[in-house]
Design an enzyme around this catalytic site. Structure first.
Site, PDB file in Angstrom:
ATOM      1  N   LYS A 231      -4.206   3.882   9.499  1.00  0.00           N
ATOM      2  CA  LYS A 231      -3.113   3.841   8.518  1.00  0.00           C
ATOM      3  C   LYS A 231      -2.759   5.255   8.055  1.00  0.00           C
ATOM      4  CE  LYS A 231      -4.204   2.987   4.055  1.00  0.00           C
ATOM      5  NZ  LYS A 231      -3.768   3.912   3.019  1.00  0.00           N
ATOM      6  N   ASN A 232      -3.782   6.004   7.625  1.00  0.00           N
ATOM      7  CA  ASN A 232      -3.478   7.291   7.002  1.00  0.00           C
ATOM      8  C   ASN A 232      -2.998   8.342   8.004  1.00  0.00           C
ATOM      9  OD1 ASN A 232      -3.946   6.243   4.520  1.00  0.00           O
ATOM     10  ND2 ASN A 232      -6.021   7.079   4.300  1.00  0.00           N
TER      11      ASN A 232
ATOM     12  N   CYS B 146      -2.070   6.787 -10.163  1.00  0.00           N
ATOM     13  CA  CYS B 146      -2.318   5.487  -9.544  1.00  0.00           C
ATOM     14  C   CYS B 146      -3.678   5.001  -9.993  1.00  0.00           C
ATOM     15  CB  CYS B 146      -2.213   5.558  -8.031  1.00  0.00           C
ATOM     16  SG  CYS B 146      -3.626   6.264  -7.234  1.00  0.00           S
TER      17      CYS B 146
ATOM     18  N   ARG C 112      -4.035  11.996  -9.485  1.00  0.00           N
ATOM     19  CA  ARG C 112      -3.474  12.377  -8.186  1.00  0.00           C
ATOM     20  C   ARG C 112      -2.179  13.180  -8.267  1.00  0.00           C
ATOM     21  NH1 ARG C 112      -3.953   7.464  -4.078  1.00  0.00           N
ATOM     22  NH2 ARG C 112      -3.992   9.164  -2.562  1.00  0.00           N
TER      23      ARG C 112
ATOM     24  N   ASP D  58     -13.070   7.012   0.801  1.00  0.00           N
ATOM     25  CA  ASP D  58     -12.471   5.725   1.158  1.00  0.00           C
ATOM     26  C   ASP D  58     -13.502   4.708   1.664  1.00  0.00           C
ATOM     27  OD1 ASP D  58     -10.057   6.754   0.430  1.00  0.00           O
ATOM     28  OD2 ASP D  58      -9.310   7.075   2.461  1.00  0.00           O
TER      29      ASP D  58
ATOM     30  N   ARG E 283      -2.331  -3.781   2.384  1.00  0.00           N
ATOM     31  CA  ARG E 283      -1.817  -2.408   2.573  1.00  0.00           C
ATOM     32  C   ARG E 283      -2.576  -1.693   3.686  1.00  0.00           C
ATOM     33  NH1 ARG E 283      -0.790   0.897  -2.863  1.00  0.00           N
ATOM     34  NH2 ARG E 283      -0.131   2.313  -1.223  1.00  0.00           N
TER      35      ARG E 283
HETATM   36  C1  EPZ Z   1      -5.507  10.920   1.301  1.00  0.00           C
HETATM   37  O1  EPZ Z   1      -4.861  10.925   0.038  1.00  0.00           O
HETATM   38  C2  EPZ Z   1      -5.627   9.476   1.699  1.00  0.00           C
HETATM   39  N1  EPZ Z   1      -4.294   8.894   1.767  1.00  0.00           N
HETATM   40  C3  EPZ Z   1      -6.514   8.722   0.701  1.00  0.00           C
HETATM   41  O2  EPZ Z   1      -6.692   7.401   1.179  1.00  0.00           O
HETATM   42  C4  EPZ Z   1      -7.869   9.403   0.623  1.00  0.00           C
HETATM   43  O3  EPZ Z   1      -8.650   8.776  -0.372  1.00  0.00           O
HETATM   44  C5  EPZ Z   1      -7.708  10.880   0.277  1.00  0.00           C
HETATM   45  O4  EPZ Z   1      -6.802  11.507   1.245  1.00  0.00           O
HETATM   46  C6  EPZ Z   1      -9.007  11.655   0.284  1.00  0.00           C
HETATM   47  O5  EPZ Z   1      -9.614  11.552   1.540  1.00  0.00           O
HETATM   48  C7  EPZ Z   1      -3.511   9.139   2.809  1.00  0.00           C
HETATM   49  O6  EPZ Z   1      -3.843   9.861   3.732  1.00  0.00           O
HETATM   50  C8  EPZ Z   1      -2.192   8.473   2.825  1.00  0.00           C
HETATM   51  P1  EPZ Z   1      -5.948  14.440  -1.340  1.00  0.00           P
HETATM   52  P2  EPZ Z   1      -4.287  12.291  -0.562  1.00  0.00           P
HETATM   53  O7  EPZ Z   1      -4.689  15.191  -1.544  1.00  0.00           O
HETATM   54  O8  EPZ Z   1      -3.787  13.126   0.535  1.00  0.00           O
HETATM   55  C9  EPZ Z   1      -6.452  16.291  -5.707  1.00  0.00           C
HETATM   56  C10 EPZ Z   1      -6.865   5.054   1.026  1.00  0.00           C
HETATM   57  O9  EPZ Z   1      -7.624   4.265   0.431  1.00  0.00           O
HETATM   58  N2  EPZ Z   1      -5.094  16.844  -5.523  1.00  0.00           N
HETATM   59  O10 EPZ Z   1      -6.857  14.872  -0.239  1.00  0.00           O
HETATM   60  O11 EPZ Z   1      -3.362  11.911  -1.658  1.00  0.00           O
HETATM   61  C11 EPZ Z   1      -6.443  14.769  -5.791  1.00  0.00           C
HETATM   62  O12 EPZ Z   1      -6.131  14.306  -7.072  1.00  0.00           O
HETATM   63  C12 EPZ Z   1      -6.325   6.280   0.343  1.00  0.00           C
HETATM   64  O13 EPZ Z   1      -6.452   4.867   2.187  1.00  0.00           O
HETATM   65  C13 EPZ Z   1      -4.607  17.723  -6.462  1.00  0.00           C
HETATM   66  O14 EPZ Z   1      -5.246  18.059  -7.461  1.00  0.00           O
HETATM   67  O15 EPZ Z   1      -5.617  12.889  -1.179  1.00  0.00           O
HETATM   68  C14 EPZ Z   1      -7.860  14.446  -5.341  1.00  0.00           C
HETATM   69  O16 EPZ Z   1      -8.731  14.609  -6.425  1.00  0.00           O
HETATM   70  C15 EPZ Z   1      -6.527   6.340  -1.112  1.00  0.00           C
HETATM   71  N3  EPZ Z   1      -3.333  18.225  -6.261  1.00  0.00           N
HETATM   72  C16 EPZ Z   1      -8.161  15.536  -4.304  1.00  0.00           C
HETATM   73  O17 EPZ Z   1      -7.212  16.587  -4.561  1.00  0.00           O
HETATM   74  C17 EPZ Z   1      -2.587  17.895  -5.173  1.00  0.00           C
HETATM   75  O18 EPZ Z   1      -1.461  18.381  -5.044  1.00  0.00           O
HETATM   76  C18 EPZ Z   1      -8.010  15.106  -2.846  1.00  0.00           C
HETATM   77  O19 EPZ Z   1      -6.759  14.420  -2.689  1.00  0.00           O
HETATM   78  C19 EPZ Z   1      -3.120  17.011  -4.209  1.00  0.00           C
HETATM   79  C20 EPZ Z   1      -4.377  16.500  -4.415  1.00  0.00           C
END
Ligand code: EPZ
Length: 422
Positions: free
Chosen positions: A22-23, A118, A123, A308, A400
């Site tokens: 998915k991701n 969310c 996030r 995840d 989802r």
């Molecule tokens: C991806 O989300 C995945 N989603 C998530 O999967 C997964 O949990 C996550 O990566 C971590 O592995 C998709 O790929 C669509 P991040 P993403 O940016 O890219 C912080 C699932 O269950 N952050 O790596 O949104 C953030 O808050 C989902 O399939 C900032 O501070 O995650 C988090 O603490 C849920 N500023 C950390 O970084 C930003 O601009 C990592 O988030 C971006 C992120």
């Protein structure tokens, strides 16, 4: 609304096919915006998040054809009609922000609604925005939208991420493929989904080196062409189904799985007493003798233990012998499954980002509620092992990210069925 009913206790035996990720697919689909030539994605998963991304791309003028019952997506951004991603779609799915980089790179402008918080945490998207700004984008936050322009086109830059972010790395990587000059992404995410995206972009003509390491270098090109790309296997679906025989006892092969996708996770399963063996067809998981042992887990960016899979391994550890400590370091509010598991008799104490689980001999079936995607499947795993009946409601979260859960588990002997709501 649909519910899932499980009668627990049956050990699982058989084979479970693993779908495309998915991701990965959610990042690959927006890559179509970078080119006027066709992009075909094979091994696409059939999930509601993919349908949401389809709707978003269609709202921008992308033609999306779903072939072979949704397993192949043919995308064409030949005639883009808009550069605005509306709140109505973005609020449903945070991955919508991934259209920002490609739209800017191709069209020189984009308006994308800010996703907001969310269930699992705040996030923010600041890292996405700062990376694009470093490449010369002018950004303004107004009316809940990011209004982005690149009057002189995007320019290659050195972008050092303050924190590792999968989405920000993907957005910056896609934007950099059409920027003028060289972009270096430092402290980049190393997840298999990033590697898959880089491979697809390279097939489209992008010049990229270093994906899968913390430093990715991109040499911008004038234009990208079309490609056909096979979506990598879903490592989170894989890890989830590896837990099914682990929690019930039994012997299941996850077809198409590779240990390199889930190495840190498989290590923890082995430590707990579950055997994970890579075969010619996938990963064979067996647990035959008694209860698993408690283990300590701390989530971390790849190659660390995936956030995840935290909810799912918690379900297993609820029935382990001894105590386990689970530390969530990526999202601040990702223990919502804990109170639901406790309704099934689990002993869990959550203090901030740490959950201490004291294993019990047997969980007991109960009505429970899914709060997010991974929480919902952890409740299903718990239900498989529990005594009696478990009814999981709010399963739209599950749809989802998991296709045909009932069929996949049912084929291995689980007593599980979907009860249709009105
Ligand atoms: C991806 O989300 C995945 N989603 C998530 O999967 C997964 O949990 C996550 O990566 C971590 O592995 C998709 O790929 C669509 P991040 P993403 O940016 O890219 C912080 C699932 O269950 N952050 O790596 O949104 C953030 O808050 C989902 O399939 C900032 O501070 O995650 C988090 O603490 C849920 N500023 C950390 O970084 C930003 O601009 C990592 O988030 C971006 C992120």
């Amino acid at each position: 609304m649909d519910q899932i009913m499980i009668r627990g206790g049956a050990p699982l035996h058989g084979e479970i096919p693993i779908a495309g990720a998915k991701n990965a697919c959610l990042a690959l689909m927006p890559a179509t915006l970078l080119t006027d030539a066709p992009l075909t994605l094979t091994n696409a998963p059939r999930l509601s998040d993919i349908r949401t991304m389809t709707a978003l791309l269609q709202s921008l003028g992308v033609e999306v054809s779903s072939l072979h019952r949704g397993k192949v997506l043919a995308l064409s951004s030949h005639d883009l009609t808009g550069q605005r991603a509306d709140y109505d779609i973005v609020r449903k799915m945070r991955a919508s922000i991934l259209v920002l980089g490609p739209l800017l790179a191709r069209c020189g402008r984009a308006e994308v609604s800010l996703p907001g918080g969310c269930a699992i945490g705040a996030r923010p998207v600041d890292l996405h925005l700062r990376a694009l700004e470093a490449m010369g984008a002018e950004l303004e936050l107004r009316d809940g939208y990011v209004h982005a322009r690149t009057p002189g086109g995007l320019k290659g830059a050195v972008v050092e991420f303050e924190k590792i972010s999968v989405g920000a790395t993907e957005n910056a990587l896609m934007a950099a493929t059409l920027a003028k000059g060289t972009t270096v992404l430092k402290n980049a995410a190393r997840e298999p989904e990033i590697v898959d995206l880089a491979r697809c972009l390279r097939a489209m003509g992008a010049q990229i080196a270093g994906e899968g390491t913390g430093e990715i270098e991109v040499q911008g090109v004038e234009r990208l062409g079309g490609a056909t790309h096979q979506v990598v296997a879903d490592r989170i679906e894989l890890g989830t189904y590896m837990l099914a025989p682990a929690i019930t006892g039994g012997d299941v092969t996850c077809l198409g799985g590779k240990l390199e996708l889930v190495a840190s996770f498989a290590e923890k399963l082995e430590e707990a007493g579950v055997s994970c063996e890579e075969t010619a067809h996938g990963i064979r998981v067996t647990r035959r003798n008694g209860r698993v042992a408690g283990v300590d887990v701390a989530t971390a960016p790849f190659p660390g233990f995936p956030t995840d899979l935290q909810a799912q391994i918690m379900a297993l550890l609820c029935t382990a012998e001894g105590e386990s400590r689970l530390e969530e370091t990526i999202f601040e509010n990702r223990f919502m499954h804990a109170p639901e598991l406790m309704r099934m008799g689990a002993r869990i104490d959550v203090q901030g980002g740490v959950a201490t689980v004291t294993g019990v001999e047997r969980l007991k079936g109960a009505p429970v509620m899914a709060t997010d995607l991974r929480a919902s499947v952890s409740l299903i795993l718990a239900g498989l092992a529990a005594e009696g009946e478990t009814m999981v409601s709010r399963v739209y979260h599950l749809d989802r990210g998991y296709e045909k859960v009932e069929q996949k588990l049912g084929a291995c002997g689980a007593h599980i069925e979907r009860v249709s709501g009105e």
